[in-house]
Design an enzyme around this catalytic site. Structure first.
Site, mmCIF file in Angstrom:
data_model
loop_
_atom_site.group_PDB
_atom_site.id
_atom_site.type_symbol
_atom_site.label_atom_id
_atom_site.label_comp_id
_atom_site.label_asym_id
_atom_site.label_seq_id
_atom_site.Cartn_x
_atom_site.Cartn_y
_atom_site.Cartn_z
ATOM 1 N N CYS A 1 -28.968 11.096 -6.490
ATOM 2 C CA CYS A 1 -29.338 10.086 -7.481
ATOM 3 C C CYS A 1 -28.865 8.705 -7.034
ATOM 4 O O CYS A 1 -27.748 8.541 -6.533
ATOM 5 C CB CYS A 1 -28.717 10.440 -8.837
ATOM 6 S SG CYS A 1 -29.046 9.223 -10.154
ATOM 7 N N CYS B 1 -16.746 1.022 -3.257
ATOM 8 C CA CYS B 1 -17.312 2.059 -2.396
ATOM 9 C C CYS B 1 -16.904 3.469 -2.814
ATOM 10 O O CYS B 1 -17.293 4.438 -2.165
ATOM 11 C CB CYS B 1 -16.881 1.822 -0.942
ATOM 12 S SG CYS B 1 -15.112 2.046 -0.639
ATOM 13 N N CYS C 1 -31.971 12.087 1.812
ATOM 14 C CA CYS C 1 -31.282 11.768 3.058
ATOM 15 C C CYS C 1 -32.243 11.957 4.230
ATOM 16 O O CYS C 1 -32.915 12.991 4.343
ATOM 17 C CB CYS C 1 -30.048 12.652 3.229
ATOM 18 S SG CYS C 1 -29.169 12.407 4.782
ATOM 19 N N CYS D 1 3.510 -3.537 -6.064
ATOM 20 C CA CYS D 1 2.395 -4.483 -6.117
ATOM 21 C C CYS D 1 1.094 -3.775 -6.509
ATOM 22 O O CYS D 1 0.737 -2.746 -5.945
ATOM 23 C CB CYS D 1 2.242 -5.169 -4.760
ATOM 24 S SG CYS D 1 0.812 -6.262 -4.665
ATOM 25 N N CYS E 1 -11.902 3.354 -5.215
ATOM 26 C CA CYS E 1 -12.259 1.953 -5.013
ATOM 27 C C CYS E 1 -13.442 1.606 -5.909
ATOM 28 O O CYS E 1 -14.420 2.354 -5.952
ATOM 29 C CB CYS E 1 -12.583 1.706 -3.541
ATOM 30 S SG CYS E 1 -13.286 0.071 -3.194
#
Length: 331
Positions: free
Chosen positions: A121, A176, A111, A188, A173
């Site tokens: 990783c 992401c 970072c 739904c 998700c």
């Protein structure tokens, strides 16, 4: 009158938008944008249509500088999340993005934010692990806290039941890895991630296309679980064996309905007229001539529409059944 609050407003209270021609009062647009940005629903669409609001309009309508900064941050995140080579630092309270194109062979990332320097990783996006392969990432956070380990067996079993229920309600998700919560009540299964905009199936956690729920994958638009393997195979066999009869029956019903129904519909439509029609000013002979001409024209056009419908629809259905379904069945 504002279409959102239904209150009469002076003309200067309705700001113009560069994205579309819809108009709402200033106060309603401010409240709408405030809620949308607070819930990270960016880009923000017009409250009346799917057109995305221009960033200049959003900055002009949002009064708080903090919300404008959030809007810019969420828009940047949406752009970076869509980039397959971008990785996010896994350190707590660090939202730094690392551009990691071509790092598959050398997966150690660092970072670059000042004061952080966390190593992680490229593949599993977890803290760097030099001595072992990538560990599987847990799908949901554990509901059983460390203090629950000291509880009685009945309480521990209750905690495991809660954890299982929580695991069914919280998933990640597929693009992401953001946590998505949904009440798994059979509603739904077409989910839309508010972070990256990914459309995915709640049952199989795969990015979906328009025909995902029509494919023989076992995923249903409504339902708590995918179909079992036995039920899926039986349904596919039924489609393969019964397709000729069902398609022939549908075509046999569609041909006379379209061929006869269109002239009848057009004749009744012309005879009944409508708002602003001139039927009352026409004589009986003129009305009869108008109805007759419309029916004759429909009799000429309806076979063409029937041929196009059957000629296109039947091959598409046969291609789907004996192409997609058969390939899935052979697997």
């Amino acid at each position: 009158e504002c279409p959102l609050c239904l209150l009469p407003q002076p003309p200067e209270a309705f700001p113009t938008l560069a994205s579309c021609t819809h108009r709402s009062c200033w106060a309603c647009l401010e409240q709408y944008l405030r809620l949308a940005v607070s819930e990270s629903r960016v880009p923000v669409s017009c409250p009346h249509c799917p057109a995305a609001l221009q960033p200049a309009d959003v900055h002009r309508l949002l009064p708080e500088p903090a919300l404008r900064d959030k809007y810019e941050e969420f828009m940047l995140r949406r752009l970076l999340v869509a980039d397959p080579g971008t990785r996010w630092c896994p350190a707590p309270d660090c939202s730094y993005a690392v551009f990691a194109h071509g790092c598959a062979e050398c997966p150690r990332l660092t970072c670059g934010r000042e004061g952080c320097g966390t190593e992680f990783c490229y593949h599993c996006r977890q803290p760097w692990h030099p001595d072992g392969p990538c560990a599987p990432v847990p799908l949901v956070p554990s509901v059983v806290t460390p203090t629950a380990q000291l509880a009685q067996p009945e309480e521990l079993a209750h905690g495991e039941t809660l954890a299982q229920a929580e695991a069914e309600d919280i998933k990640v998700c597929p693009r992401c890895s953001a946590f998505i919560m949904k009440i798994n009540d059979g509603s739904c299964n077409r989910m839309n991630c508010t972070v990256c905009g990914c459309l995915f199936c709640w049952l199989c956690l795969r990015e979906i296309s328009d025909v995902h729920f029509l494919s023989p994958s076992g995923c249903t638009f409504w339902g708590k679980r995918p179909w079992s393997r036995t039920r899926r195979i039986l349904w596919q066999l039924g489609m393969v064996l019964g397709a000729p009869m069902v398609i022939s029956l549908a075509a046999g019903v569609a041909v006379p309905v379209i061929t006869i129904g269109i002239p009848i519909y057009m004749g009744r439509k012309v005879l009944a007229g409508g708002p602003g029609s001139r039927r009352s000013s026409l004589s009986g002979c003129q009305q009869c001539l108008s109805v007759t001409s419309s029916v004759l024209l429909s009799l000429f056009v309806s076979p063409i529409i029937t041929a196009l419908t059957v000629g296109v629809g039947v091959p598409l259905m046969l291609t789907y059944v004996y192409g997609t379904v058969m390939l899935s069945l052979c697997r």
